[in-house]
Design an enzyme around this catalytic site. Sequence first.
Site, PDB file in Angstrom:
ATOM      1  N   LYS A  89       7.776  40.172 -28.253  1.00 49.98           N
ATOM      2  CA  LYS A  89       8.426  39.088 -28.246  1.00 49.98           C
ATOM      3  C   LYS A  89       8.090  38.132 -29.035  1.00 49.98           C
ATOM      4  O   LYS A  89       7.550  37.973 -30.605  1.00 49.98           O
ATOM      5  CB  LYS A  89      10.253  38.849 -28.129  1.00 49.98           C
ATOM      6  CG  LYS A  89      11.581  39.624 -27.982  1.00 49.98           C
ATOM      7  CD  LYS A  89      12.292  39.181 -26.698  1.00 49.98           C
ATOM      8  CE  LYS A  89      13.269  40.637 -26.991  1.00 49.98           C
ATOM      9  NZ  LYS A  89      14.871  39.969 -26.443  1.00 49.98           N
ATOM     10  N   GLN A 109      16.945  35.529 -22.598  1.00 51.70           N
ATOM     11  CA  GLN A 109      17.116  36.893 -22.368  1.00 51.70           C
ATOM     12  C   GLN A 109      18.056  36.986 -21.716  1.00 51.70           C
ATOM     13  O   GLN A 109      18.118  36.310 -20.235  1.00 51.70           O
ATOM     14  CB  GLN A 109      15.455  36.907 -21.603  1.00 51.70           C
ATOM     15  CG  GLN A 109      15.165  38.374 -21.398  1.00 51.70           C
ATOM     16  CD  GLN A 109      14.758  39.060 -22.888  1.00 51.70           C
ATOM     17  OE1 GLN A 109      15.529  38.795 -24.141  1.00 51.70           O
ATOM     18  NE2 GLN A 109      15.583  40.348 -22.391  1.00 51.70           N
ATOM     19  N   ASP A 119      19.697  36.407 -31.861  1.00 53.13           N
ATOM     20  CA  ASP A 119      19.878  37.509 -31.271  1.00 53.13           C
ATOM     21  C   ASP A 119      21.504  38.480 -31.407  1.00 53.13           C
ATOM     22  O   ASP A 119      21.939  39.693 -31.207  1.00 53.13           O
ATOM     23  CB  ASP A 119      20.552  37.212 -29.568  1.00 53.13           C
ATOM     24  CG  ASP A 119      19.741  37.976 -29.118  1.00 53.13           C
ATOM     25  OD1 ASP A 119      18.736  39.446 -29.310  1.00 53.13           O
ATOM     26  OD2 ASP A 119      19.121  37.456 -27.967  1.00 53.13           O
TER      27      ASP A 119
HETATM   28  N1  GUN Z   1      18.132  41.479 -22.971  1.00 56.68           N
HETATM   29  C1  GUN Z   1      17.741  43.477 -22.745  1.00 56.68           C
HETATM   30  N2  GUN Z   1      17.867  43.485 -24.933  1.00 56.68           N
HETATM   31  C2  GUN Z   1      17.667  42.002 -25.134  1.00 56.68           C
HETATM   32  C3  GUN Z   1      18.429  41.812 -25.833  1.00 56.68           C
HETATM   33  O1  GUN Z   1      18.457  42.043 -26.970  1.00 56.68           O
HETATM   34  N3  GUN Z   1      18.157  40.284 -26.513  1.00 56.68           N
HETATM   35  C4  GUN Z   1      18.449  39.977 -24.840  1.00 56.68           C
HETATM   36  N4  GUN Z   1      18.427  38.256 -25.372  1.00 56.68           N
HETATM   37  N5  GUN Z   1      18.502  39.742 -24.215  1.00 56.68           N
HETATM   38  C5  GUN Z   1      17.943  41.543 -24.187  1.00 56.68           C
END
Ligand code: GUN
Length: 293
Positions: A52, A96, A119
């Site tokens: 990311k 995350q 998100d």
């Molecule tokens: N863990 C797995 N996929 C995601 C996501 O799209 N966002 C976040 N914050 N954690 C994750």
Amino acid sequence: MQLIDGKATSQAVKLEIAEAVQRLTASGMKKPHLAAVLVGNDGGSETYVAAKIKACEEVGFNSSLIRFNADVSEEELLNCVHQLNNDADVDGFIVQLPLPKHISEEKVTEVIDPRKDVDGFHPQNLGRMITGAPAFVSATPQGIMELIKRYQIDTRGKHVVVIGRSNIVGRPMSILLSLKGNPGDATVTVCHSRTANLKELCLQADIIIAALGIPGFLKADMVKEGAVVIDVGTTRVNAPGTKSGWRLKGDVDFDAVAPKCSFITPVPGGVGPMTIVSLLLNTLKAAQKEVYQ
Ligand code: GUN
């Protein structure tokens, strides 16, 4: 059969985002800024967050990574969320998941300012999405909608079978495709582990979205000729002889299913690359105050 190339599409969207950043900065605005909070050092989470941050650099965003040890207290993490909520330089941020067991993911998600919730996990964004109001939509469903749009796959009046009812993929996907619009206006069936006649339902589907997390689950005898198949599965399976020792396998028995399809996404290189791009799109929207004025 046409392959839906998520990798090429994600590159094209990244170029569009980079151009938008150029226009923003040329008009005197600051670069969009995404912050990521990472707790502990789970291998998968490390990889996702690094990807990311790298994507932010590619499109010209500012990014920050805030790390905590796995034993951070819930209070300390909530304080960090409050600080990010109040930091005018940060347009959007993510925490995350998964978080360590002693921290409530629900509590953390709910204190994130919905205007910075890129998100799309906050109940306010979920509620808005359900009613078709402007909202941050979570990355995977938004990425799939983008692929459907860009490949001009008509969903109006089509029967979509979504296999899987998770909060971050299956359920939002079923809602987005049933909303008015194109993509949208579909008749959607959500199937899950308790569905009695899954094969029968899949055989009626014009579009199948496989998001259950069982590698190779969708077999050729479950798919009608000409169907569109979107594979959301990303299970790591052993792959002796490869550098990492594993490879990603989707929920679709690809080699057998692909010849029957009008369109199909591969794994890797299908839905996966689109998810990070969706996060970037949401951050750009947050910076431009497109969702919340
Ligand atoms: N863990 C797995 N996929 C995601 C996501 O799209 N966002 C976040 N914050 N954690 C994750």
